[in-house]
Design an enzyme around this catalytic site. Sequence first.
Site, PDB file in Angstrom:
ATOM      1  N   CYS A  79       0.827  -1.198   0.000  1.00 43.29           N
ATOM      2  CA  CYS A  79       0.000   0.000   0.000  1.00 43.29           C
ATOM      3  C   CYS A  79       0.870   1.259   0.000  1.00 43.29           C
ATOM      4  O   CYS A  79       1.471   1.576  -1.015  1.00 43.29           O
ATOM      5  CB  CYS A  79      -0.991  -0.046   1.163  1.00 43.29           C
ATOM      6  SG  CYS A  79      -2.297   1.182   1.006  1.00 43.29           S
ATOM      7  N   HIS A 191      -3.584  -5.206   0.318  1.00 42.88           N
ATOM      8  CA  HIS A 191      -3.026  -5.647   1.596  1.00 42.88           C
ATOM      9  C   HIS A 191      -3.048  -7.176   1.665  1.00 42.88           C
ATOM     10  O   HIS A 191      -4.074  -7.751   2.027  1.00 42.88           O
ATOM     11  CB  HIS A 191      -3.867  -5.081   2.757  1.00 42.88           C
ATOM     12  CG  HIS A 191      -3.699  -3.614   2.921  1.00 42.88           C
ATOM     13  ND1 HIS A 191      -2.792  -3.063   3.790  1.00 42.88           N
ATOM     14  CD2 HIS A 191      -4.296  -2.578   2.301  1.00 42.88           C
ATOM     15  CE1 HIS A 191      -2.825  -1.751   3.705  1.00 42.88           C
ATOM     16  NE2 HIS A 191      -3.740  -1.431   2.806  1.00 42.88           N
ATOM     17  N   GLU A 193      -1.882  -9.003   3.881  1.00 41.50           N
ATOM     18  CA  GLU A 193      -2.111  -9.418   5.274  1.00 41.50           C
ATOM     19  C   GLU A 193      -3.586  -9.324   5.664  1.00 41.50           C
ATOM     20  O   GLU A 193      -3.975  -9.761   6.742  1.00 41.50           O
ATOM     21  CB  GLU A 193      -1.229  -8.584   6.219  1.00 41.50           C
ATOM     22  CG  GLU A 193      -1.689  -7.160   6.499  1.00 41.50           C
ATOM     23  CD  GLU A 193      -1.414  -6.135   5.394  1.00 41.50           C
ATOM     24  OE1 GLU A 193      -1.121  -6.529   4.263  1.00 41.50           O
ATOM     25  OE2 GLU A 193      -1.522  -4.929   5.676  1.00 41.50           O
ATOM     26  N   ASP A 239     -22.003  -7.449  18.125  1.00 37.84           N
ATOM     27  CA  ASP A 239     -22.304  -6.460  19.165  1.00 37.84           C
ATOM     28  C   ASP A 239     -21.815  -7.048  20.484  1.00 37.84           C
ATOM     29  O   ASP A 239     -22.284  -8.114  20.905  1.00 37.84           O
ATOM     30  CB  ASP A 239     -23.816  -6.212  19.259  1.00 37.84           C
ATOM     31  CG  ASP A 239     -24.358  -5.422  18.070  1.00 37.84           C
ATOM     32  OD1 ASP A 239     -23.557  -5.007  17.215  1.00 37.84           O
ATOM     33  OD2 ASP A 239     -25.586  -5.222  18.006  1.00 37.84           O
ATOM     34  N   ASP A 412     -27.173   5.680  13.515  1.00 45.76           N
ATOM     35  CA  ASP A 412     -28.235   4.922  14.195  1.00 45.76           C
ATOM     36  C   ASP A 412     -29.566   5.674  14.099  1.00 45.76           C
ATOM     37  O   ASP A 412     -30.020   6.266  15.075  1.00 45.76           O
ATOM     38  CB  ASP A 412     -27.892   4.737  15.684  1.00 45.76           C
ATOM     39  CG  ASP A 412     -26.621   3.937  15.890  1.00 45.76           C
ATOM     40  OD1 ASP A 412     -26.519   2.828  15.356  1.00 45.76           O
ATOM     41  OD2 ASP A 412     -25.728   4.433  16.595  1.00 45.76           O
TER      42      ASP A 412
HETATM   43  O1  1PR Z   1     -21.599   5.975  19.973  1.00 44.82           O
HETATM   44  O2  1PR Z   1     -19.310   5.779  19.094  1.00 44.82           O
HETATM   45  O3  1PR Z   1     -19.847   4.837  21.307  1.00 44.82           O
HETATM   46  O4  1PR Z   1     -20.697   3.785  19.222  1.00 44.82           O
HETATM   47  C1  1PR Z   1     -21.626   2.888  19.753  1.00 44.82           C
HETATM   48  C2  1PR Z   1     -21.893   1.859  18.685  1.00 44.82           C
HETATM   49  O5  1PR Z   1     -22.661   0.809  19.263  1.00 44.82           O
HETATM   50  C3  1PR Z   1     -22.678   2.404  17.511  1.00 44.82           C
HETATM   51  O6  1PR Z   1     -22.095   1.923  16.301  1.00 44.82           O
HETATM   52  C4  1PR Z   1     -24.074   1.796  17.674  1.00 44.82           C
HETATM   53  O7  1PR Z   1     -24.625   1.448  16.399  1.00 44.82           O
HETATM   54  C5  1PR Z   1     -23.798   0.535  18.459  1.00 44.82           C
HETATM   55  N1  1PR Z   1     -24.885   0.164  19.383  1.00 44.82           N
HETATM   56  C6  1PR Z   1     -25.209   0.791  20.517  1.00 44.82           C
HETATM   57  N2  1PR Z   1     -26.220   0.128  21.137  1.00 44.82           N
HETATM   58  C7  1PR Z   1     -26.532  -0.912  20.370  1.00 44.82           C
HETATM   59  C8  1PR Z   1     -27.552  -1.928  20.673  1.00 44.82           C
HETATM   60  O8  1PR Z   1     -27.808  -2.823  19.865  1.00 44.82           O
HETATM   61  N3  1PR Z   1     -28.169  -1.833  21.831  1.00 44.82           N
HETATM   62  N4  1PR Z   1     -25.723  -1.749  18.266  1.00 44.82           N
HETATM   63  C9  1PR Z   1     -25.700  -0.890  19.263  1.00 44.82           C
HETATM   64  C10 1PR Z   1     -26.063  -1.401  17.090  1.00 44.82           C
HETATM   65  C11 1PR Z   1     -26.595  -2.400  15.164  1.00 44.82           C
HETATM   66  C12 1PR Z   1     -25.772  -3.378  14.463  1.00 44.82           C
HETATM   67  C13 1PR Z   1     -26.478  -4.700  14.364  1.00 44.82           C
HETATM   68  C14 1PR Z   1     -27.239  -4.586  13.077  1.00 44.82           C
HETATM   69  C15 1PR Z   1     -27.510  -5.885  12.417  1.00 44.82           C
HETATM   70  N5  1PR Z   1     -26.410  -2.560  16.537  1.00 44.82           N
HETATM   71  O9  1PR Z   1     -24.575  -3.518  15.099  1.00 44.82           O
HETATM   72  O10 1PR Z   1     -25.495  -5.636  14.395  1.00 44.82           O
HETATM   73  O11 1PR Z   1     -28.452  -3.907  13.324  1.00 44.82           O
HETATM   74  O12 1PR Z   1     -28.360  -6.655  13.188  1.00 44.82           O
HETATM   75  P1  1PR Z   1     -29.338  -7.738  12.534  1.00 44.82           P
HETATM   76  O13 1PR Z   1     -28.616  -8.277  11.336  1.00 44.82           O
HETATM   77  O14 1PR Z   1     -29.482  -8.784  13.584  1.00 44.82           O
HETATM   78  O15 1PR Z   1     -30.606  -7.028  12.196  1.00 44.82           O
HETATM   79  P2  1PR Z   1     -20.373   5.156  19.971  1.00 44.82           P
END
Ligand code: 1PR
Length: 569
Positions: A79, A191, A193, A239, A412
């Site tokens: 890169c 990349h 790696e 998550d 979000d």
């Molecule tokens: O604000 O910079 O500290 O970042 C926090 C991060 O955590 C953000 O990216 C936010 O989207 C994520 N987050 C916070 N709370 C939740 C929660 O679920 N309670 N998760 C959360 C967000 C969304 C995706 C999920 C998809 C696909 N979750 O991560 O994996 O919706 O799911 P599915 O395929 O099952 O429908 P900061």
Amino acid sequence: MLYVLDYGAGNIQSLANSLTRLGHSFEWVRSPEDLDKADRLIFPGVGSFGHAMEALARDGYAEPLRRYIASGRPYMGICIGMQVLFAESEENPGTKGLGVIPARVVRFSSQDSEGRRKAVPHMGWSRAVPLEFDQSNAPAVNLDDYYYYVHSYRVPYAADAADWAFATTQYGDERFVSVVQTGNVFATQFHPEKSGAAGLALLDAWIRHEQTAHVARQIVRDEPQGYTLPTRRIVACLDVRSNDDGDLVVTKGESYDVRDSGEGHVRNMGKPVELAERYFKEGADEIAFLNITSFRACPLRDQPMLELLHRAAATVFVPLTIGGGIRDTVDPDGTPHPALEVAHAYFRAGADKVSIGGDAVFAVEKLLERAAEAGRATHDPAQAPAEAVRGDSPMEQINAAYGAQAVVVSIDPRRVYCDEVPAEHAMSAASGPDEREGREGQPAKWWYRCTVKGGREDRDIDAVQLARGAARLGAGELMINSIDRDGSGRGFDTQLIDLVRGAVDIPVIASSGAGCAQHFADVFATRAATGGASIEAALAAGIFHRHEVAISDAKKAVQDSGLPVRLSH
Ligand code: 1PR
């Protein structure tokens, strides 16, 4: 002895992990004198051309590096380690490169003469197609495979490149040199790696290759590829949070609620590192870890996500994104850690990208406030005057140190149903069948409101404002979640995705709602707003965790819809 040059930016840990995995021992270059001891040298890294050249000059490496290359000992650039070989780059006019190859590095364009738009950076898995020579002294490896690229600048391929170009890659209508080989110099724009089995095989072949003298070459066949985009990426998302016993687990909610029946136990879908390994083996193109409770206290010291990442990066050789808590933090003992330092710790542990949620919202709100203070009030952050952009947000700071490709912004949003969409949110206005319980199917209008703290707090800007503001402040990629669709299995919110994709020229990852393989094909077909280009990646969590859909099933559905995917791992 093999040496690896770390000029101080990017994720070089992944290269170290790859070498260890392949059983090759190596030393880090710690001083310019080490270059005289090296029998073989790898210069990996991401970041800007100017930053790399400045760091080489500052630390006294530029001349010893030129000497090393001139000595005929094997050099492999990755890169930025390839781009510094050239005379100069449009990225930093006036900064001289090592000048080993007399050509110039230029930026990709996001629109071609036929009006087709493509995202910049070029991010994803593309094919490196070797030119065919009458003879060659390059590593004996079958290069023709998919590799992971992430770059905004390229070396155009032209006939006068024949003596050093070894393989080319096509991005949209632009063809560039993706592998360089001249004498003892071998370098890749991609990349290895981070390119799964194909990349590891290439690294291994180069290290085992007996170097031979420079051989003049003549190209015997050179076929351009025609308009080509990278494979559509499938991303597995984990998550992560502590469960009620204090163990880090992968969890999964619905509409961001991860507890059984609202108040019960945190749902436990498995161990983060084991799941990441499983998804790597099953062919995920990328893996994202999100620390979903980061809005609570998130000290950098004792940060378990760092350890987790460190372990995952040792066995997973595709790009890793880490999100949650990328912002200015303070340890319990009062030690402050700016967001850049937090990001730096994650890159050192093995992350390739950091994902910023809440802090990106605050930065874009501030951008709009500053525009108003400057007497240029606007609802579109892309129109904010230059004086409102001050380089003080985490996005801008991480971009400046690591490049745009390292900065993902995670959005979000949730739908706000209304009779009339407020004028300031016109860019994120949509209409169609209502999806609320009890009103399903009735005609409705809505806009997409941004939230922070895992959906717990609503903000006044919308998803398109955030997307355009984030792109303005240096984000290189967007992850578009949907609180309405999260965990629902009803499919991605393609209206939301289309609105956002049409509003920016950076890569977009669609997230939330995947319930079957066909949903991936559906979301990649969303392209109305973009003059033809689909989004670049789609992410899912629940269906993969619960073994309902295999990653290969998702890819098969995308392939059957006529789009390229990477089927090996
Ligand atoms: O604000 O910079 O500290 O970042 C926090 C991060 O955590 C953000 O990216 C936010 O989207 C994520 N987050 C916070 N709370 C939740 C929660 O679920 N309670 N998760 C959360 C967000 C969304 C995706 C999920 C998809 C696909 N979750 O991560 O994996 O919706 O799911 P599915 O395929 O099952 O429908 P900061």
